[in-house]
Motif scaffolding. Sequence first.
Motif, mmCIF file in Angstrom:
data_model
loop_
_atom_site.group_PDB
_atom_site.id
_atom_site.type_symbol
_atom_site.label_atom_id
_atom_site.label_comp_id
_atom_site.label_asym_id
_atom_site.label_seq_id
_atom_site.Cartn_x
_atom_site.Cartn_y
_atom_site.Cartn_z
ATOM 1 N N HIS A 95 -6.938 -20.294 -3.308
ATOM 2 C CA HIS A 95 -7.642 -21.895 -3.220
ATOM 3 C C HIS A 95 -7.566 -22.226 -1.833
ATOM 4 C CE1 HIS A 95 -7.517 -22.046 -7.539
ATOM 5 N NE2 HIS A 95 -6.396 -21.848 -7.444
ATOM 6 N N ALA A 129 1.379 -18.428 -3.605
ATOM 7 C CA ALA A 129 1.161 -17.829 -4.883
ATOM 8 C C ALA A 129 1.509 -18.626 -5.912
ATOM 9 C CB ALA A 129 1.545 -16.518 -4.860
ATOM 10 N N LEU A 130 2.688 -19.358 -5.607
ATOM 11 C CA LEU A 130 3.447 -20.148 -6.875
ATOM 12 C C LEU A 130 2.382 -21.422 -6.880
ATOM 13 C CD1 LEU A 130 7.081 -19.942 -6.617
ATOM 14 C CD2 LEU A 130 5.617 -19.095 -8.428
ATOM 15 N N ASP A 132 -0.632 -21.852 -5.969
ATOM 16 C CA ASP A 132 -1.963 -21.285 -6.668
ATOM 17 C C ASP A 132 -1.868 -21.140 -8.168
ATOM 18 O OD1 ASP A 132 -3.540 -21.263 -4.263
ATOM 19 O OD2 ASP A 132 -3.207 -19.074 -4.087
ATOM 20 N N ALA A 133 -0.791 -20.660 -8.629
ATOM 21 C CA ALA A 133 -0.593 -20.524 -10.139
ATOM 22 C C ALA A 133 -0.523 -21.779 -10.856
ATOM 23 C CB ALA A 133 0.772 -19.753 -10.350
ATOM 24 N N LEU A 134 0.367 -23.019 -10.103
ATOM 25 C CA LEU A 134 0.188 -24.036 -10.690
ATOM 26 C C LEU A 134 -1.162 -24.804 -10.900
ATOM 27 C CD1 LEU A 134 3.477 -25.876 -9.217
ATOM 28 C CD2 LEU A 134 3.055 -25.131 -11.433
ATOM 29 N N ALA A 136 -4.063 -23.301 -10.948
ATOM 30 C CA ALA A 136 -4.825 -22.576 -11.931
ATOM 31 C C ALA A 136 -4.457 -23.099 -13.406
ATOM 32 C CB ALA A 136 -4.676 -21.250 -11.747
ATOM 33 N N LEU A 137 -3.264 -23.331 -13.715
ATOM 34 C CA LEU A 137 -2.804 -23.524 -14.887
ATOM 35 C C LEU A 137 -3.294 -25.099 -15.258
ATOM 36 C CD1 LEU A 137 1.007 -22.326 -14.958
ATOM 37 C CD2 LEU A 137 -0.966 -21.518 -16.525
ATOM 38 N N LEU A 149 9.003 -23.495 -14.094
ATOM 39 C CA LEU A 149 9.157 -22.066 -13.254
ATOM 40 C C LEU A 149 10.635 -21.799 -13.200
ATOM 41 C CD1 LEU A 149 6.842 -22.692 -10.266
ATOM 42 C CD2 LEU A 149 6.405 -21.559 -12.464
ATOM 43 N N TYR A 152 11.667 -18.420 -14.770
ATOM 44 C CA TYR A 152 11.345 -17.283 -13.931
ATOM 45 C C TYR A 152 12.324 -17.210 -12.840
ATOM 46 C CZ TYR A 152 7.460 -17.565 -17.276
ATOM 47 O OH TYR A 152 6.485 -17.820 -18.154
#
Length: 225
Positions: A95, A129-130, A132-134, A136-137, A149, A152
Amino acid sequence: MRISELSQRTGVPVPTIKYYLREGLLAPGTATARNQAEYGDEHVQRLRLIRVLLDIGGLSIATVRKVLDAIADERLPLHDLLGVAHHALGPRPVHPENDDDVRAARAEVDEFLAGLGWRVRPDAPARHALADALVALRRVGWRVDARALVPYAEAADRLARCELEGIPADASRADTVRSVVIGTVVYEAVLVALRRLAEEHHSAEKFAPRRPAEDRRPGHQGACG
């Protein structure tokens, strides 16, 4: 050994080896005649490393060259070398940085990592990356924050400690470098593969029709205990 034997020992075709030689990924052999050269075990190890970076890591030739140059630089501390490998592996941000959601997620990830007490570079690609994952979710309707997280992070911490503790303290720099770089690339692929397999297993346990009981063998205990 001649280039044909080098090819046989590594499984890399001769034309590909010649390409790596032209690209400077592989050092020239010792010339024995006008069009012949001898290669040693160092060429075998280098070729195998190149194939891991290309095949498992999915890196480009240019990126592999950067990693190999870092490995060859004996002035570079091992920790910095690991940083080079991580930057090479990426991933690149998905993003745009000027997105309000992205800025908020990155700040949240920074706070999360600080809370863990992890010493991580501010420009580490995995930070983005973390985030971006948040993002996206959240954009698909999941109400999650960085606290999701934690499991993980705990699993990753145990695995990372295990991987690095497995490197002998008296190992040579060359062996340590290979272990760090190859371990980073290969075990990342292992982790992704095992998570997908475990997810399929638990999906079958939860959603698939029950089958007659099957014999089960005792689980194998891995190197990390």
